[in-house]
Design an enzyme around this catalytic site. Structure first.
Site, PDB file in Angstrom:
ATOM      1  N   ILE A  73       0.833  -1.212   0.000  1.00 11.44           N
ATOM      2  CA  ILE A  73       0.000   0.000   0.000  1.00 11.44           C
ATOM      3  C   ILE A  73       0.868   1.263   0.000  1.00 11.44           C
ATOM      4  O   ILE A  73       0.525   2.274  -0.611  1.00 11.44           O
ATOM      5  CB  ILE A  73      -0.976  -0.018   1.213  1.00 11.44           C
ATOM      6  N   GLY A 123       6.664   2.454  -3.157  1.00 11.10           N
ATOM      7  CA  GLY A 123       8.120   2.601  -2.983  1.00 11.10           C
ATOM      8  C   GLY A 123       8.482   3.100  -1.596  1.00 11.10           C
ATOM      9  O   GLY A 123       9.506   2.704  -1.023  1.00 11.10           O
ATOM     10  N   GLU A 144       8.722 -19.378  19.956  1.00 17.79           N
ATOM     11  CA  GLU A 144       7.796 -20.113  20.860  1.00 17.79           C
ATOM     12  C   GLU A 144       6.963 -21.139  20.089  1.00 17.79           C
ATOM     13  O   GLU A 144       5.787 -21.352  20.374  1.00 17.79           O
ATOM     14  CB  GLU A 144       6.920 -19.140  21.656  1.00 17.79           C
TER      15      GLU A 144
HETATM   16  C1  FAD Z   1      14.421 -13.695  17.776  1.00 12.33           C
HETATM   17  C2  FAD Z   1      14.321 -15.035  18.436  1.00 12.33           C
HETATM   18  C3  FAD Z   1      14.196 -15.109  19.814  1.00 12.33           C
HETATM   19  C4  FAD Z   1      14.140 -16.362  20.446  1.00 12.33           C
HETATM   20  N1  FAD Z   1      14.109 -16.412  21.818  1.00 12.33           N
HETATM   21  C5  FAD Z   1      14.189 -17.619  22.440  1.00 12.33           C
HETATM   22  C6  FAD Z   1      14.327 -17.699  23.852  1.00 12.33           C
HETATM   23  O1  FAD Z   1      14.320 -16.680  24.555  1.00 12.33           O
HETATM   24  N2  FAD Z   1      14.451 -18.936  24.415  1.00 12.33           N
HETATM   25  C7  FAD Z   1      14.463 -20.083  23.685  1.00 12.33           C
HETATM   26  O2  FAD Z   1      14.588 -21.150  24.265  1.00 12.33           O
HETATM   27  N3  FAD Z   1      14.353 -20.035  22.334  1.00 12.33           N
HETATM   28  C8  FAD Z   1      14.227 -18.832  21.696  1.00 12.33           C
HETATM   29  N4  FAD Z   1      14.140 -18.770  20.320  1.00 12.33           N
HETATM   30  C9  FAD Z   1      14.194 -20.009  19.559  1.00 12.33           C
HETATM   31  C10 FAD Z   1      12.882 -20.377  18.878  1.00 12.33           C
HETATM   32  O3  FAD Z   1      11.936 -20.793  19.825  1.00 12.33           O
HETATM   33  C11 FAD Z   1      13.200 -21.454  17.827  1.00 12.33           C
HETATM   34  O4  FAD Z   1      13.905 -20.810  16.792  1.00 12.33           O
HETATM   35  C12 FAD Z   1      11.964 -22.130  17.296  1.00 12.33           C
HETATM   36  O5  FAD Z   1      11.365 -22.930  18.277  1.00 12.33           O
HETATM   37  C13 FAD Z   1      12.276 -23.014  16.066  1.00 12.33           C
HETATM   38  O6  FAD Z   1      13.362 -23.849  16.295  1.00 12.33           O
HETATM   39  P1  FAD Z   1      14.553 -23.911  15.207  1.00 12.33           P
HETATM   40  O7  FAD Z   1      14.946 -22.505  14.926  1.00 12.33           O
HETATM   41  O8  FAD Z   1      15.589 -24.826  15.697  1.00 12.33           O
HETATM   42  O9  FAD Z   1      13.876 -24.492  13.898  1.00 12.33           O
HETATM   43  P2  FAD Z   1      13.701 -26.048  13.530  1.00 12.33           P
HETATM   44  O10 FAD Z   1      13.073 -26.765  14.651  1.00 12.33           O
HETATM   45  O11 FAD Z   1      14.988 -26.564  13.001  1.00 12.33           O
HETATM   46  O12 FAD Z   1      12.653 -25.947  12.333  1.00 12.33           O
HETATM   47  C14 FAD Z   1      13.040 -25.652  10.983  1.00 12.33           C
HETATM   48  C15 FAD Z   1      11.783 -25.802  10.120  1.00 12.33           C
HETATM   49  O13 FAD Z   1      11.321 -27.169  10.170  1.00 12.33           O
HETATM   50  C16 FAD Z   1       9.969 -27.210  10.591  1.00 12.33           C
HETATM   51  N5  FAD Z   1       9.720 -28.400  11.400  1.00 12.33           N
HETATM   52  C17 FAD Z   1      10.440 -28.855  12.457  1.00 12.33           C
HETATM   53  N6  FAD Z   1       9.884 -29.969  12.950  1.00 12.33           N
HETATM   54  C18 FAD Z   1       8.779 -30.235  12.192  1.00 12.33           C
HETATM   55  C19 FAD Z   1       7.776 -31.239  12.194  1.00 12.33           C
HETATM   56  N7  FAD Z   1       7.756 -32.220  13.123  1.00 12.33           N
HETATM   57  N8  FAD Z   1       6.799 -31.199  11.256  1.00 12.33           N
HETATM   58  C20 FAD Z   1       6.779 -30.190  10.336  1.00 12.33           C
HETATM   59  N9  FAD Z   1       7.692 -29.201  10.284  1.00 12.33           N
HETATM   60  C21 FAD Z   1       8.687 -29.218  11.196  1.00 12.33           C
HETATM   61  C22 FAD Z   1       9.782 -25.933  11.421  1.00 12.33           C
HETATM   62  O14 FAD Z   1       8.419 -25.572  11.500  1.00 12.33           O
HETATM   63  C23 FAD Z   1      10.608 -24.939  10.605  1.00 12.33           C
HETATM   64  O15 FAD Z   1       9.875 -24.486   9.513  1.00 12.33           O
HETATM   65  C24 FAD Z   1      14.170 -17.542  19.674  1.00 12.33           C
HETATM   66  C25 FAD Z   1      14.271 -17.448  18.279  1.00 12.33           C
HETATM   67  C26 FAD Z   1      14.364 -16.230  17.658  1.00 12.33           C
HETATM   68  C27 FAD Z   1      14.521 -16.176  16.172  1.00 12.33           C
END
Ligand code: FAD
Length: 379
Positions: A337, A340, A363
């Site tokens: 919306i 640029g 989460e």
């Molecule tokens: C800015 C930020 C703040 C955060 N803060 C915290 C914090 O304070 N404390 C904390 O503990 N964590 C924190 N996190 C971590 C966050 O909770 C995780 O990044 C999130 O739970 C996903 O885990 P992962 O990044 O390892 O992705 P992965 O688990 O590796 O997932 C990668 C992809 O695979 C998919 N996937 C995985 N398993 C399945 C399945 N069984 N079926 C279908 N799809 C699947 C996922 O949906 C995703 O698309 C934070 C992350 C960010 C980016």
């Protein structure tokens, strides 16, 4: 359900708008650019009672319900989603874990400091190799006399560097067994406890995200939260409530992007009339409004149950899933919306666009929410 905004909610909205105009809005762009975590803002939010929103007054908190809590997160997130995210992580995760599962001694010792923001809290579940599949964690806590000894690391942890205290979930038994996981309180300065790499992120850049490292880190045995083996169940229960806060964060972003779009579309003239008068743009605004109201209804359904201490596994996941997906869609449309200008830093929508994506990941990703929802409706 009563949809009328209460006096408390009005007071919180008004307080955050006044506070934000002075201490947040003028600085949002530079914090984002520099990836600066404005810890002083959180100290001030502590003075306003927003760092212990759900904590009873006897432990130094505000003693509010989830209704006031999600109001505060939404309002802060409209101004700066990074502030909303950090405020939510501090309240729902670290503070929330001690509040829900800590002993009386632990509550008395830590909740007043966390509620006033004298101490900033972190919460560590995620590891390099275990995010969604968190029960497969590698960080260990081994009993040694009157101590627990922790080894391993946690990554993507909000406030891993600036936090004064962390609640950490670690393996106290066999790998992969969710009943062999426990939770612990670790104070900054404990030998063997340090922080590592700070993430350079797409969005939520003013919310600090880094690594926690444990190297023969010895903590007193009384720092375990609840019973040995309860840590994973505690974490999952905590995330049920935490997801409501991410839904509120998402809704704040969606409303911020929508309100900016509404304003801009009435001011921007193309082909002799405001772009809001072109049906393609008006329909985008209509879709945004429908999505926001639908997300808000799901959020209030979850909040209503949470306030009555009912289970919110299903409702929290539905609210989190829908609000976060909708926040991303609305932020994308908001950039469109603005044309640029939406792609430049002159307007807030490019930041909402980047910040919104975290909400479908943190989460529990959207895919994990669908797994939770499907399990609940199929049981
Ligand atoms: C800015 C930020 C703040 C955060 N803060 C915290 C914090 O304070 N404390 C904390 O503990 N964590 C924190 N996190 C971590 C966050 O909770 C995780 O990044 C999130 O739970 C996903 O885990 P992962 O990044 O390892 O992705 P992965 O688990 O590796 O997932 C990668 C992809 O695979 C998919 N996937 C995985 N398993 C399945 C399945 N069984 N079926 C279908 N799809 C699947 C996922 O949906 C995703 O698309 C934070 C992350 C960010 C980016």
């Amino acid at each position: 359900m009563d949809f009328k905004i209460s006096e408390n909610q009005k007071m919180i909205i008004d307080m955050i708008q006044k506070f934000g105009a002075q201490y947040i809005s003028p600085f949002v762009e530079q914090w984002d650019e520099k990836q600066f975590f404005p810890i002083e803002v959180f100290k001030k939010l502590g003075q306003l009672g927003l760092m212990g929103v759900l904590v009873p007054e006897k432990y130094g908190g505000s003693g509010f319900s989830y209704t006031e809590y999600i109001t505060a997160i939404q309002e802060l997130s409209k101004l700066d989603p990074s502030i909303g995210l950090s405020m939510a992580a501090h309240n729902s995760l670290c503070t929330g874990h001690i509040l829900q599962f800590g002993s009386e001694d632990q509550k008395q010792k830590y909740l007043p400091k966390l509620s006033s923001a004298e101490w900033i809290g972190a919460w560590g579940l995620t590891e390099h190799n275990t995010g969604s599949d968190s029960a497969g964690m590698n960080t260990t806590a081994i009993k040694d006399g009157d101590f627990w000894v922790l080894n391993g690391s946690k990554n993507f942890i909000t406030h891993a560097i600036s936090g004064d205290i962390a609640v950490v979930i670690a393996r106290t038994g066999d790998k992969g067994d969710s009943r062999s996981i426990s939770s612990f309180i670790i104070e900054k300065g404990t030998p063997g406890f340090s922080s590592g790499k700070k993430e350079n992120k797409l969005g939520m850049r003013a919310s600090e995200t880094a690594e926690l490292i444990f190297d023969e880190c010895r903590i007193p045995k009384e720092n375990i939260i609840g019973n040995e083996g309860d840590g994973f169940i505690q974490a999952m229960k905590l995330l049920d409530g935490g997801r409501i806060s991410i839904a509120a964060l998402s809704l704040g972003i969606a409303k911020g992007a929508y309100e900016a779009s509404l304003k801009y579309s009435k001011e921007r003239i193309q082909f002799g009339k405001p772009i809001s008068q072109h049906q393609a743009i008006a329909f985008k605004l209509a879709d945004m409004a429908i999505k926001i109201d639908s997300a808000e209804l799901l959020l209030y359904q979850a909040v209503n149950k949470k306030n009555k201490y009912e289970a919110v596994t299903l409702d929290g996941s539905m609210a989190k899933y829908y609000s976060s997906e909708v926040a991303v869609q609305i932020a994308v449309d908001a950039v469109q919306i603005h044309g640029g200008y939406g792609y430049s830093k002159d307007f807030p929508v490019e930041r909402f666009y980047r910040d919104s994506k975290l909400c479908t990941i943190g989460e529990g990703t959207s895919e994990i929410q669908k797994i939770v929802i499907a399990k609940q409706i199929l049981k």
